[in-house]
Design an enzyme around this catalytic site. Structure first.
Site: not given
Length: 461
Positions: A229, A26, A379, A19
Site C-alpha cells: 500500500n 499501484k 592496442n 499512499r
C-alpha cells in the site's frame, strides 16, 4: 473443488494507490524490475483456470497496455466508479458463470504463494486465506467462535479494542461458489447514497446466516501474503523477493559474497563456478557462462558474458556481448552493441559503444571507442577516441589487426587504420593509414632554454 467445477479467478487491480504518492498506478509499481501485477499473474498461471478476470479502474489504459503482449488470456473489466472490494467482485461476477468456483485475489499482493491459492481454490465452500502476524495494524481481523469457527471479518476501522488485538488477519483472498457469492454480495450492498463501502468481507456473515460453513486456510508464509500500500511495504516485499532469489541461486551453485546485497530485476542464467561480489545489479536478461566473476558495484543489463571472464568493480554493461577470458574494468562502460572477442581487454574509464574489439585487442585506459571495429591484437593507448559523430550522422572507424594507436589520439571517422599500422601519440587523423605505416600529426617540439616564467604583478598598495 470438483474436477468438473470450472475455476475462474478475479484479480482486483483498480486501486489508485494514493499512499504510494506516485503518478504510476499501484499495480505497475516495480518489484524486482517487473510490475506488481505481473508477479500476481505469474502465480495465477500455475492454476487450471477457465478464465482470468482483471478488474481495473484508475489509469486502466496504461495498465492494459503494460500487458498487451502477455500470452495469458485476460478479461479486462472496467469497475467504473469504485465502491469497495465488494463492488469490484460484483463487476467481475457479471462475467463468471454461476456454476464456477471463483477465486478472488489482488494485483498488489505480488508474492502470494501458489500453494495458498491452490488451497483456497480446492474447496467446495467459502474459503478465506488468513495470516498470523505480529503487527495486524491496517488489516481486517478474523473473529472466531469458541470452537474456532469463523464468525465474521471485521475491518480495522470498525473493530473494537478486543477485536483489534486479534493477530489473525484477513489477506483479502477468498474463494466461493460463484452463484452463491453473487447472492450474498447482493444482500450486502449498502443503501444507495450511504457512506459505507461495499465490503467483500461481509459475505462471510451472509454465508453463515445461510448455514454455509466458512473455512480458513492459514498461510505458512505470512509475509508473502501481505499487500503493498505504500513505498515502505513495497521495499519490504522487494527485500523478501531478493532474498528468495538469492537463496535459489545459491542452491543452484552461484557464489554470492553477500546474498543480502544482490538485486536482480530481470532474469539471471549462470553456469558453473560463477561468483558475484556485493552490490551487483542484474537487469533484463543476463547470461553468465562458466567461471565468470563479477566485481562489486557492477550493473549488468541484457548482457552475455563468456566463460572465464572477469568484470572488475563498478563497471556498467548494457546490451553487450563479452567473449571468453576477457577482462573488463574497473570503472568501464560497455554500451549497447559492444562486442568483445576472446581475450580482449577494456580497462578503467573506457567506454565502448556499437563497436567490436577483436581477440586480444586492448583499450586499457581512458578511451572512447564508438561505431568501430578494432582488429585482433590491436592496442589503443590511453586517451584514444573515435570521433564518430559529425553533428548529424554517425561514421565508422576501422582499425586493423595488431595496429598500435598511441596515447591521446583522435581518429576522425570515417577512417581506416591498416593492419600493423602505427599512429603516433597525440595525433589527430582524418585520412586512412596504410597497413604497416606510421602516421602522426604532432608539431615538431621546440625548446627555449632559460625561459623566464611570468611573474605576478606587484601589489600597488
Amino acid at each position: 473443488m470438483s474436477n468438473r467445477t470450472p475455476l475462474h479467478i478475479a484479480v482486483l487491480a483498480a486501486g489508485k494507490g494514493t499512499r504510494m504518492r506516485s503518478r504510476l498506478p499501484k499495480v505497475l509499481q516495480p518489484l524486482a524490475g517487473r510490475p506488481l501485477l505481473a508477479h500476481v499473474l505469474d502465480r495465477i498461471a500455475a492454476l487450471p483456470a477457465s478464465g482470468v478476470h482483471v478488474v481495473v479502474g484508475h489509469e486502466q489504459d496504461r495498465v492494459r497496455a503494460a500487458f498487451a503482449d502477455l500470452p495469458m488470456a485476460l478479461n479486462w473489466i472496467d469497475q467504473g466508479e469504485p465502491h469497495g472490494t465488494g463492488h469490484a467482485v460484483h463487476r467481475a461476477l457479471e462475467n463468471i458463470p454461476d456454476a464456477a468456483r471463483v477465486l478472488v485475489t489482488y494485483g498488489d499482493v505480488p508474492r502470494i504463494p501458489v500453494a495458498d491459492l491452490e488451497a483456497c481454490a480446492a474447496g467446495d465452500t467459502v474459503t478465506v486465506l488468513a495470516a498470523r502476524v505480529s503487527d495486524p495494524t491496517g488489516y481486517g481481523r478474523l473473529i472466531r467462535d469458541a470452537e474456532g469457527r469463523l464468525l465474521q471479518i471485521v475491518e480495522e476501522k470498525e473493530a473494537s479494542a478486543a477485536e483489534r488485538a486479534v493477530d489473525l488477519i484477513n489477506t483479502g483472498v477468498l474463494a466461493a461458489p460463484a452463484g452463491a457469492l453473487k447472492g450474498w454480495l447482493a444482500g450486502c450492498e449498502p443503501a444507495a447514497g450511504g457512506a459505507r463501502e461495499w465490503y467483500l468481507t461481509d459475505v462471510v456473515a451472509a454465508a453463515r446466516a445461510d448455514g454455509v460453513a466458512v473455512e480458513i486456510v492459514e498461510s505458512r508464509d505470512p509475509g508473502s501474503v501481505l499487500g503493498v500500500n505504500d513505498r515502505a511495504q513495497l521495499a519490504a516485499q522487494e527485500r523478501m523477493e531478493q532474498q528468495a532469489l538469492a537463496t535459489a541461486f545459491m542452491r543452484e551453485g552461484l557464489a554470492l559474497a553477500d546474498p543480502a546485497r544482490l538485486d536482480v530485476r530481470g532474469t539471471l542464467t549462470f553456469g558453473q563456478d560463477c561468483a558475484l561480489d556485493v552490490n551487483v545489479v542484474i537487469e533484463g536478461n543476463v547470461v553468465l557462462e562458466d567461471d565468470v566473476q563479477i566485481g562489486p558495484g557492477c550493473v549488468l543489463r541484457d548482457c552475455q558474458i563468456g566463460r572465464g571472464t572477469r568484470i572488475a568493480a563498478h563497471s556498467v554493461l548494457e546490451g553487450a556481448r563479452v567473449g571468453p577470458d576477457t577482462r573488463v574494468g574497473p570503472f568501464a562502460r560497455l554500451r549497447p552493441g559492444a562486442e568483445l572477442e576472446t581475450g580482449a581487454r577494456v580497462g578503467n574509464f573506457v567506454e565502448i559503444k556499437n563497436a567490436i574489439l577483436g581477440a586480444g585487442a586492448k583499450a586499457n585506459h581512458l578511451s572512447y571507442v564508438g561505431d568501430a571495429c578494432v582488429g585482433a591484437g590491436a592496442n589503443l593507448g590511453a586517451g584514444t577516441i573515435t570521433c564518430n559523430y559529425d553533428g548529424a550522422n554517425k561514421h565508422r572507424t576501422e582499425i586493423g589487426a595488431h595496429a598500435f594507436i598511441g596515447s591521446n589520439t583522435a581518429l576522425v571517422a570515417p577512417i581506416r587504420i591498416g593492419d600493423h599500422a602505427t599512429v603516433g601519440a597525440g595525433s589527430t587523423l582524418s585520412d586512412d593509414v596504410a597497413p604497416g605505416a606510421l602516421a602522426l600529426t604532432r608539431a615538431r617540439q621546440r625548446t627555449i632554454p632559460n625561459w623566464p616564467r611570468p611573474k605576478k604583478k606587484s601589489d600597488p598598495s
